[in-house]
Design an enzyme around this catalytic site. Structure first.
Site, short mmCIF file in Angstrom:
data_model
loop_
_atom_site.label_atom_id
_atom_site.label_comp_id
_atom_site.label_asym_id
_atom_site.label_seq_id
_atom_site.Cartn_x
_atom_site.Cartn_y
_atom_site.Cartn_z
N ARG A 2 0.85 -1.19 0.00
CA ARG A 2 0.00 0.00 0.00
C ARG A 2 0.88 1.24 0.00
O ARG A 2 1.93 1.27 0.65
CB ARG A 2 -0.91 0.02 1.23
N HIS A 34 -1.25 0.68 -9.82
CA HIS A 34 -1.93 -0.28 -8.95
C HIS A 34 -2.52 -1.43 -9.79
O HIS A 34 -3.74 -1.66 -9.79
CB HIS A 34 -3.02 0.39 -8.13
P1 NDP Z 1 -1.92 -11.29 4.51
O1 NDP Z 1 -2.83 -10.68 5.49
O2 NDP Z 1 -2.13 -12.69 4.07
O3 NDP Z 1 -0.41 -11.20 5.07
C1 NDP Z 1 0.11 -10.09 5.69
C2 NDP Z 1 1.52 -10.40 6.18
O4 NDP Z 1 2.07 -9.23 6.77
C3 NDP Z 1 1.55 -11.48 7.24
O5 NDP Z 1 2.67 -12.30 7.06
C4 NDP Z 1 1.67 -10.70 8.55
O6 NDP Z 1 2.32 -11.40 9.58
C5 NDP Z 1 2.55 -9.54 8.07
N1 NDP Z 1 2.42 -8.38 8.94
C6 NDP Z 1 1.32 -7.63 9.20
N2 NDP Z 1 1.61 -6.63 10.03
C7 NDP Z 1 2.92 -6.76 10.33
C8 NDP Z 1 3.81 -6.04 11.16
N3 NDP Z 1 3.41 -4.98 11.88
N4 NDP Z 1 5.10 -6.45 11.24
C9 NDP Z 1 5.51 -7.53 10.54
N5 NDP Z 1 4.73 -8.25 9.73
C10 NDP Z 1 3.44 -7.87 9.63
O7 NDP Z 1 -1.88 -10.31 3.26
P2 NDP Z 1 -1.72 -10.68 1.71
O8 NDP Z 1 -0.44 -11.39 1.52
O9 NDP Z 1 -2.95 -11.32 1.22
O10 NDP Z 1 -1.67 -9.21 1.05
C11 NDP Z 1 -0.71 -8.26 1.45
C12 NDP Z 1 -1.10 -6.89 0.94
O11 NDP Z 1 -0.87 -6.79 -0.46
C13 NDP Z 1 -2.58 -6.54 1.04
O12 NDP Z 1 -2.91 -6.14 2.35
C14 NDP Z 1 -2.72 -5.41 0.05
O13 NDP Z 1 -2.45 -4.18 0.70
C15 NDP Z 1 -1.61 -5.68 -0.97
N6 NDP Z 1 -2.14 -6.03 -2.30
C16 NDP Z 1 -1.70 -5.30 -3.37
C17 NDP Z 1 -2.11 -5.61 -4.64
C18 NDP Z 1 -1.61 -4.84 -5.82
O14 NDP Z 1 -2.12 -5.05 -6.93
N7 NDP Z 1 -0.63 -4.00 -5.67
C19 NDP Z 1 -3.05 -6.72 -4.89
C20 NDP Z 1 -3.43 -7.44 -3.70
C21 NDP Z 1 -2.99 -7.10 -2.44
P3 NDP Z 1 1.65 -12.74 10.20
O15 NDP Z 1 1.73 -13.76 9.10
O16 NDP Z 1 2.52 -13.09 11.32
O17 NDP Z 1 0.23 -12.36 10.54
C1 OXD Z 2 -6.09 -5.66 -3.28
C2 OXD Z 2 -5.54 -4.74 -4.25
O1 OXD Z 2 -6.07 -5.37 -2.08
O2 OXD Z 2 -5.86 -4.84 -5.45
O3 OXD Z 2 -6.54 -6.74 -3.70
O4 OXD Z 2 -4.75 -3.88 -3.88
#
Ligand code: NDP
Ligand code: OXD
Length: 308
Positions: free
Chosen positions: A223, A271
């Site tokens: 993000r 994006h």
């Molecule tokens: P998940 O919720 O599956 O995973 C998030 C990861 O981040 C987990 O491993 C979590 O740790 C870790 N995390 C969260 N907070 C912290 C912190 N404070 N310190 C360290 N680690 C942390 O998310 P996704 O993998 O599904 O997606 C990630 C992000 O990608 C989405 O939230 C979205 O913003 C972005 N996205 C972007 C897209 C694009 O087109 N650019 C498309 C889709 C998504 P733990 O495993 O221990 O909980």
């Molecule tokens: C999502 C994105 O969160 O597209 O899926 O960023």
């Protein structure tokens, strides 16, 4: 009963969404914000940055299904605490993210803009490439883990940082401040796949990059607000970082007059790294609706109080 599609900026998709529900066997009416419908008939809300705020008028909603994997756009939507919320996730979303990250890393290493420019001038511009093997993936969730595994397959040395430790073959799992420091020190590439939360807002800034020893390229596919945009060009100028590949911004779209557009070591995409496949989202929404109505948890449930 009926479905409400409340998706800011996705107006051009609405007809296709309605058609997809029908094609997948759902004959309930599908309304969009602005239509004349009775809120009491709505049982499923399909949401992306929803505009509605008077949710008290919707007493029969069983499920809010996020169009995307991220849920930061739902944090201030004001849903009643007892509503069930689920996010989108699926193989297509993982595959697209993996392809984007791997393609951008290869394009960076071969300096493709330089080669496109050379071709346009019919010039044979052989160069040594910009190599580097160590990748730190911030966030080892559904997407981060898929990316880390794919990078291992491509021969990278991969570390990943998350809240809780992970066991992923050939990936060094890092946690906490200490773990982050260790990962930053040897990273050639820093890939952000963290969700936007109060803890990750502004995390990627000059202070963090000052801990890096190899002038890494920063790729932000998480993000925009997790990265201090104003720090980028100064950090490039003083050599803290080697470049930036940015897919997400705060706000979006990136302002026309942003200096980021014109910097040669900053690559910008709109994006688009991993777009949700509409049919996959709607299929999941239907499955989740059935699960919730049967008293089960949906797939990919979200506790909004945790922020991700
Ligand atoms: P998940 O919720 O599956 O995973 C998030 C990861 O981040 C987990 O491993 C979590 O740790 C870790 N995390 C969260 N907070 C912290 C912190 N404070 N310190 C360290 N680690 C942390 O998310 P996704 O993998 O599904 O997606 C990630 C992000 O990608 C989405 O939230 C979205 O913003 C972005 N996205 C972007 C897209 C694009 O087109 N650019 C498309 C889709 C998504 P733990 O495993 O221990 O909980
Ligand atoms: C999502 C994105 O969160 O597209 O899926 O960023």
């Amino acid at each position: 009963m009926a479905i409400l599609v409340d998706m800011t900026g996705s107006e051009s998709r609405l007809d296709a969404i309605k058609t997809d529900f029908k094609r997948l066997g759902v004959n309930d009416p599908v309304w969009v914000v602005g239509d004349d419908f009775d809120p009491a008939t709505i049982r499923l809300v399909l949401a992306w940055k929803p505009q509605t705020r008077d949710w008290a008028a919707f007493p029969n909603v069983h499920l809010v299904q996020s169009w995307g994997a991220g849920v930061d756009h739902l944090l201030d939507a004001g849903f009643p605490a007892d509503w069930t919320v689920a996010r989108f996730m699926g193989q297509s979303l993982k595959d697209r993210m993996v392809r984007y990250v791997c393609a951008q890393l290869s394009n960076w290493q071969l300096d493709m803009p330089r080669l496109y420019a050379a071709q346009s001038e019919q010039r044979w511009d052989w160069h040594d490439g910009r190599w580097g093997d160590n990748v730190l993936v911030l966030g080892l969730g559904e997407l981060g883990q898929s990316v880390a595994e794919a990078l291992v397959q491509q021969g990278y040395q991969v570390s990943g940082w998350s809240q809780s430790p992970k066991t992923i073959e050939s990936v060094v799992s890092l946690t906490g401040k200490q773990g982050l420091r260790a990962g930053l020190a040897k990273a050639d590439y820093l890939i952000n796949l963290l969700p936007l939360t109060s803890e990750t807002r502004g995390l990627l800034d000059s202070q963090l990059w000052a801990r890096c020893e190899r002038k890494p390229v920063i790729m932000n596919v998480g993000r925009g607000a997790s990265l201090a945009e104003d720090d980028l060009i100064p950090a490039l100028d003083v050599g803290l970082i080697g470049g930036a590949i940015l897919d997400v911004f705060d706000p979006e779209p990136l302002a026309d007059d942003s200096p980021l557009w014109r910097h040669p070591d900053i690559w910008i995409t709109p994006h688009i790294a991993s777009i949700s496949d509409p049919s996959d989202v709607i299929r999941l929404a239907i499955e989740n609706q059935q699960r919730v109505e049967a008293g089960q948890q949906p797939r990919y449930p979200v506790d909004l109080s945790r922020e991700y």
